[in-house]
Motif scaffolding. Structure first.
Motif, PDB file in Angstrom:
ATOM      1  N   PHE A   1       0.857  -1.184   0.000  1.00 50.03           N
ATOM      2  CA  PHE A   1       0.000   0.000   0.000  1.00 50.03           C
ATOM      3  C   PHE A   1       0.897   1.239   0.000  1.00 50.03           C
ATOM      4  CE2 PHE A   1      -2.408  -3.207   2.487  1.00 50.03           C
ATOM      5  CZ  PHE A   1      -3.543  -3.318   1.680  1.00 50.03           C
ATOM      6  N   ASN A   2       0.966   1.961  -1.112  1.00 51.02           N
ATOM      7  CA  ASN A   2       1.674   3.243  -1.124  1.00 51.02           C
ATOM      8  C   ASN A   2       0.641   4.352  -1.027  1.00 51.02           C
ATOM      9  OD1 ASN A   2       3.412   5.434  -1.426  1.00 51.02           O
ATOM     10  ND2 ASN A   2       3.185   5.383  -3.652  1.00 51.02           N
ATOM     11  N   LEU A   3       0.587   5.009   0.116  1.00 54.63           N
ATOM     12  CA  LEU A   3      -0.456   5.986   0.404  1.00 54.63           C
ATOM     13  C   LEU A   3       0.038   7.422   0.275  1.00 54.63           C
ATOM     14  CD1 LEU A   3      -1.911   4.097   3.494  1.00 54.63           C
ATOM     15  CD2 LEU A   3      -2.563   3.877   1.095  1.00 54.63           C
ATOM     16  N   ASP A   4       1.236   7.604  -0.276  1.00 55.33           N
ATOM     17  CA  ASP A   4       1.806   8.935  -0.467  1.00 55.33           C
ATOM     18  C   ASP A   4       2.004   9.226  -1.948  1.00 55.33           C
ATOM     19  OD1 ASP A   4       2.017  10.077   2.039  1.00 55.33           O
ATOM     20  OD2 ASP A   4       3.949   9.143   2.466  1.00 55.33           O
ATOM     21  N   LYS A   5       1.809  10.504  -2.304  1.00 59.17           N
ATOM     22  CA  LYS A   5       2.060  10.937  -3.683  1.00 59.17           C
ATOM     23  C   LYS A   5       3.425  11.598  -3.839  1.00 59.17           C
ATOM     24  CE  LYS A   5      -2.064  12.904  -3.816  1.00 59.17           C
ATOM     25  NZ  LYS A   5      -3.250  13.666  -4.257  1.00 59.17           N
ATOM     26  N   ASP A   6       4.239  11.545  -2.806  1.00 61.71           N
ATOM     27  CA  ASP A   6       5.610  12.032  -2.937  1.00 61.71           C
ATOM     28  C   ASP A   6       6.326  11.230  -4.022  1.00 61.71           C
ATOM     29  OD1 ASP A   6       4.646  12.026  -0.022  1.00 61.71           O
ATOM     30  OD2 ASP A   6       6.175  13.592   0.010  1.00 61.71           O
ATOM     31  N   LYS A   7       7.152  11.880  -4.800  1.00 67.35           N
ATOM     32  CA  LYS A   7       7.817  11.203  -5.921  1.00 67.35           C
ATOM     33  C   LYS A   7       8.672  10.034  -5.450  1.00 67.35           C
ATOM     34  CE  LYS A   7       7.857  15.155  -9.104  1.00 67.35           C
ATOM     35  NZ  LYS A   7       6.995  16.032  -8.290  1.00 67.35           N
ATOM     36  N   GLU A   8       9.346  10.200  -4.296  1.00 70.67           N
ATOM     37  CA  GLU A   8      10.193   9.120  -3.805  1.00 70.67           C
ATOM     38  C   GLU A   8       9.361   7.909  -3.363  1.00 70.67           C
ATOM     39  OE1 GLU A   8      10.073  12.258  -0.425  1.00 70.67           O
ATOM     40  OE2 GLU A   8       9.939  12.169  -2.617  1.00 70.67           O
ATOM     41  N   ALA A   9       8.176   8.158  -2.795  1.00 63.89           N
ATOM     42  CA  ALA A   9       7.295   7.055  -2.405  1.00 63.89           C
ATOM     43  C   ALA A   9       6.778   6.322  -3.640  1.00 63.89           C
ATOM     44  CB  ALA A   9       6.140   7.575  -1.566  1.00 63.89           C
ATOM     45  N   CYS A  10       6.401   7.080  -4.661  1.00 60.54           N
ATOM     46  CA  CYS A  10       5.906   6.465  -5.896  1.00 60.54           C
ATOM     47  C   CYS A  10       7.001   5.683  -6.601  1.00 60.54           C
ATOM     48  CB  CYS A  10       5.343   7.532  -6.818  1.00 60.54           C
ATOM     49  SG  CYS A  10       3.896   8.385  -6.170  1.00 60.54           S
ATOM     50  N   ALA A  11       8.220   6.218  -6.606  1.00 56.68           N
ATOM     51  CA  ALA A  11       9.344   5.510  -7.218  1.00 56.68           C
ATOM     52  C   ALA A  11       9.617   4.206  -6.480  1.00 56.68           C
ATOM     53  CB  ALA A  11      10.583   6.399  -7.220  1.00 56.68           C
ATOM     54  N   LEU A  12       9.514   4.239  -5.160  1.00 59.09           N
ATOM     55  CA  LEU A  12       9.732   3.023  -4.383  1.00 59.09           C
ATOM     56  C   LEU A  12       8.626   2.001  -4.672  1.00 59.09           C
ATOM     57  CD1 LEU A  12      11.538   1.663  -2.328  1.00 59.09           C
ATOM     58  CD2 LEU A  12      10.186   2.704  -0.512  1.00 59.09           C
ATOM     59  N   HIS A  13       7.385   2.458  -4.748  1.00 55.59           N
ATOM     60  CA  HIS A  13       6.269   1.591  -5.144  1.00 55.59           C
ATOM     61  C   HIS A  13       6.609   0.835  -6.430  1.00 55.59           C
ATOM     62  CE1 HIS A  13       2.746   1.044  -7.806  1.00 55.59           C
ATOM     63  NE2 HIS A  13       2.027   0.795  -6.713  1.00 55.59           N
ATOM     64  N   ASP A  14       7.185   1.545  -7.392  1.00 56.33           N
ATOM     65  CA  ASP A  14       7.472   0.944  -8.690  1.00 56.33           C
ATOM     66  C   ASP A  14       8.667  -0.001  -8.642  1.00 56.33           C
ATOM     67  OD1 ASP A  14       5.410   2.560  -9.490  1.00 56.33           O
ATOM     68  OD2 ASP A  14       6.644   3.920 -10.689  1.00 56.33           O
ATOM     69  N   SER A  15       9.568   0.196  -7.696  1.00 52.20           N
ATOM     70  CA  SER A  15      10.794  -0.601  -7.664  1.00 52.20           C
ATOM     71  C   SER A  15      10.675  -1.864  -6.820  1.00 52.20           C
ATOM     72  CB  SER A  15      11.955   0.250  -7.134  1.00 52.20           C
ATOM     73  OG  SER A  15      11.828   0.477  -5.738  1.00 52.20           O
ATOM     74  N   LEU A  16       9.623  -1.967  -6.020  1.00 52.38           N
ATOM     75  CA  LEU A  16       9.496  -3.110  -5.110  1.00 52.38           C
ATOM     76  C   LEU A  16       8.704  -4.247  -5.740  1.00 52.38           C
ATOM     77  CD1 LEU A  16       8.883  -1.338  -1.677  1.00 52.38           C
ATOM     78  CD2 LEU A  16      11.025  -2.208  -2.633  1.00 52.38           C
ATOM     79  N   ASN A  17       9.003  -5.442  -5.263  1.00 55.36           N
ATOM     80  CA  ASN A  17       8.376  -6.670  -5.765  1.00 55.36           C
ATOM     81  C   ASN A  17       7.170  -6.999  -4.890  1.00 55.36           C
ATOM     82  OD1 ASN A  17       7.808  -9.098  -6.955  1.00 55.36           O
ATOM     83  ND2 ASN A  17       9.617 -10.158  -6.167  1.00 55.36           N
TER      84      ASN A  17
ATOM     85  N   TYR B   1      -0.274   4.753  -5.308  1.00 56.69           N
ATOM     86  CA  TYR B   1       0.237   5.655  -6.335  1.00 56.69           C
ATOM     87  C   TYR B   1       1.543   5.157  -6.929  1.00 56.69           C
ATOM     88  CZ  TYR B   1      -3.131   8.615  -3.944  1.00 56.69           C
ATOM     89  OH  TYR B   1      -4.273   9.097  -3.357  1.00 56.69           O
ATOM     90  N   THR B   2       1.653   5.337  -8.253  1.00 58.73           N
ATOM     91  CA  THR B   2       2.836   5.001  -9.024  1.00 58.73           C
ATOM     92  C   THR B   2       3.383   6.285  -9.643  1.00 58.73           C
ATOM     93  OG1 THR B   2       3.616   3.630 -10.870  1.00 58.73           O
ATOM     94  CG2 THR B   2       1.413   4.558 -11.081  1.00 58.73           C
ATOM     95  N   LEU B   3       4.459   6.162 -10.414  1.00 48.77           N
ATOM     96  CA  LEU B   3       4.992   7.291 -11.172  1.00 48.77           C
ATOM     97  C   LEU B   3       4.587   7.179 -12.637  1.00 48.77           C
ATOM     98  CD1 LEU B   3       8.690   7.959 -10.044  1.00 48.77           C
ATOM     99  CD2 LEU B   3       6.728   9.460  -9.723  1.00 48.77           C
ATOM    100  N   LYS B   4       4.187   8.288 -13.217  1.00 53.17           N
ATOM    101  CA  LYS B   4       3.911   8.344 -14.654  1.00 53.17           C
ATOM    102  C   LYS B   4       4.409   9.693 -15.162  1.00 53.17           C
ATOM    103  CE  LYS B   4       0.394   7.542 -18.153  1.00 53.17           C
ATOM    104  NZ  LYS B   4      -1.018   7.120 -18.418  1.00 53.17           N
ATOM    105  N   ASN B   5       5.308   9.655 -16.134  1.00 53.80           N
ATOM    106  CA  ASN B   5       5.917  10.885 -16.654  1.00 53.80           C
ATOM    107  C   ASN B   5       6.547  11.724 -15.547  1.00 53.80           C
ATOM    108  OD1 ASN B   5       5.187  10.339 -19.356  1.00 53.80           O
ATOM    109  ND2 ASN B   5       3.137  11.155 -19.000  1.00 53.80           N
ATOM    110  N   GLY B   6       7.073  11.027 -14.539  1.00 48.92           N
ATOM    111  CA  GLY B   6       7.785  11.706 -13.464  1.00 48.92           C
ATOM    112  C   GLY B   6       6.927  12.309 -12.387  1.00 48.92           C
ATOM    113  N   VAL B   7       5.609  12.037 -12.421  1.00 49.85           N
ATOM    114  CA  VAL B   7       4.705  12.566 -11.392  1.00 49.85           C
ATOM    115  C   VAL B   7       3.842  11.439 -10.838  1.00 49.85           C
ATOM    116  CG1 VAL B   7       4.641  14.872 -12.410  1.00 49.85           C
ATOM    117  CG2 VAL B   7       2.930  13.177 -13.094  1.00 49.85           C
ATOM    118  N   ALA B   8       3.232  11.692  -9.674  1.00 47.78           N
ATOM    119  CA  ALA B   8       2.352  10.687  -9.073  1.00 47.78           C
ATOM    120  C   ALA B   8       1.150  10.436  -9.954  1.00 47.78           C
ATOM    121  CB  ALA B   8       1.901  11.164  -7.698  1.00 47.78           C
ATOM    122  N   PHE B   9       0.685   9.171  -9.930  1.00 47.34           N
ATOM    123  CA  PHE B   9      -0.470   8.766 -10.735  1.00 47.34           C
ATOM    124  C   PHE B   9      -1.092   7.551 -10.064  1.00 47.34           C
ATOM    125  CE2 PHE B   9      -2.731   7.123 -14.483  1.00 47.34           C
ATOM    126  CZ  PHE B   9      -3.263   8.312 -14.993  1.00 47.34           C
TER     127      PHE B   9
END
Length: 371
Positions: free
Chosen positions: A113-129, A136-144
């Motif tokens: 559960f990634n409950l933050d729209k901070d870019k670092e939180a979204c980047a971590l969401h995308d990098s974890l298994n 929230y994920t990253l899309k075009n460098g912003v939260a989405f």
């Protein structure tokens, strides 16, 4: 399946097993890994909620639902403020830093559960298994939104008109983002009563805590000293004991207020002691700030003063009233007033006092808190 090292059985999948230190059942009873306390981890859950402190606090109701849905799960929570989280309710609390990220990237989670729209939180969401991901994920460098469940909460954060039209409290939005229905699950929080703090308080009078600050981001929330003095006078003359609350930023103001009234002021403290002082109160008067989240978490009666935020965002759990200025605020989520004088000055101390009195006299659930 258990592991074996030099003929010694090791249940590395046990929720108590540490790998670098003796586990709690071993320390308490001398057990090895054939012990009756063996509890295999059936699911691994990760919550990413970095900050601020108030948002971390008001995310804790999710723990009730996670425990109900995944009773034998190991819950890991990544945050910038680990000290605010209740250690007994979470299996692993990690501070957001390089070491924690490196560790998390080597694990597999069943649910993230990634409950933050901070870019670092979204980047971590995308990098974890993880098998399932929410938030929230990253899309075009912003939260989405990482899936459609996050759409509502996402859109209210990027468009003011949608935010103003929203009628869902924050905690409900977070539950729905995770795919669950919100049933007014309470916050999970530590009141620090076990620390042995001693407060010289006259409990023959109702204790009304007055949190006089609101941080420096949205100063349009502040009430003037004159308003606080008038409220203190009304409380004192009607048999209540006002207690001034705040941190270092409010210290000078609180000293001034204490000097010109009979309100009590004990000073400012580290967070656990401040929380425990708030726990002694019968009711808290506060603006929308960290103290509001703490008051709700401590299940205290509350009179919440609001002007610049959507009042539906705050669920007081039927224990308080949200009071607003006599005229509608025109500075939604603004840090400074476009007219020069904050509309909070249009909120009379008499109105706040009336709802303090009404709230303390009410034993039933309060159904219409916005006034």
């Amino acid at each position: 399946m258990a592991d074996v090292v030099n003929g010694v059985l090791l249940n590395t999948d046990c929720i108590y097993f540490k790998g670098d230190l003796p586990c709690l059942p071993h320390k308490q009873h001398g057990y090895h890994c054939t012990c009756p306390a063996y509890q295999p981890i059936e699911k691994r859950i990760l919550i990413i909620k970095l900050g601020a402190i108030g948002d971390v606090i008001r995310t804790t109701p999710l723990l009730h639902k996670i425990r109900a849905e995944y009773p034998n799960a190991k819950i890991t929570w990544l945050t910038l403020t680990p000290a605010i989280l209740p250690k007994g309710a979470i299996d692993e609390i990690l501070k957001f830093d390089f070491a924690s990220v490196l560790y998390l990237q080597q694990l597999h989670f069943d649910v993230l559960f990634n409950l933050d729209k901070d870019k670092e939180a979204c980047a971590l969401h995308d990098s974890l298994n993880a098998t399932q991901k929410f938030g929230y994920t990253l899309k075009n460098g912003v939260a989405f939104p990482s899936n459609p469940l996050a759409n509502h909460k996402y859109l209210t954060g990027v468009f003011d008109d949608l935010s103003q039209a929203n009628t869902k409290p924050y905690v409900q939005e977070i539950f729905e983002l995770c795919g669950w229905e919100f049933n007014h699950e309470e916050y999970v929080f530590d009141n620090h009563e076990d620390k042995g703090y001693n407060w010289n308080l006259d409990r023959s009078k109702p204790l009304v805590g007055l949190n006089t600050g609101c941080g420096d981001r949205w100063t349009t929330r502040l009430w003037s000293d004159e308003k606080w003095i008038r409220l203190i006078e009304l409380l004192e003359s009607n048999g209540y004991q006002p207690v001034l609350l705040g941190g270092e930023a409010e210290h000078e103001r609180n000293v001034t207020l204490a000097n010109v009234t009979n309100a009590l002021y004990f000073g400012y403290f580290e967070l656990p002691k401040f929380i425990n002082l708030m726990y002694q109160m019968d009711l808290i008067v506060t603006q929308v700030t960290m103290a509001m989240h703490i008051a709700i978490a401590l299940q205290k009666k509350i009179v919440l003063m609001n002007n610049i935020f959507n009042p539906y965002e705050f669920d007081l759990y039927g224990r308080g009233y949200l009071v607003q200025p006599e005229k509608q605020c025109a500075c939604f989520y603004r840090g400074t007033c476009k007219f020069g004088v904050s509309c909070m000055e249009e909120l009379p101390a008499e109105k706040v006092f009336e709802y303090v009195r009404k709230c303390l006299a009410t034993e039933d659930k309060i159904l219409q808190p916005v006034v």
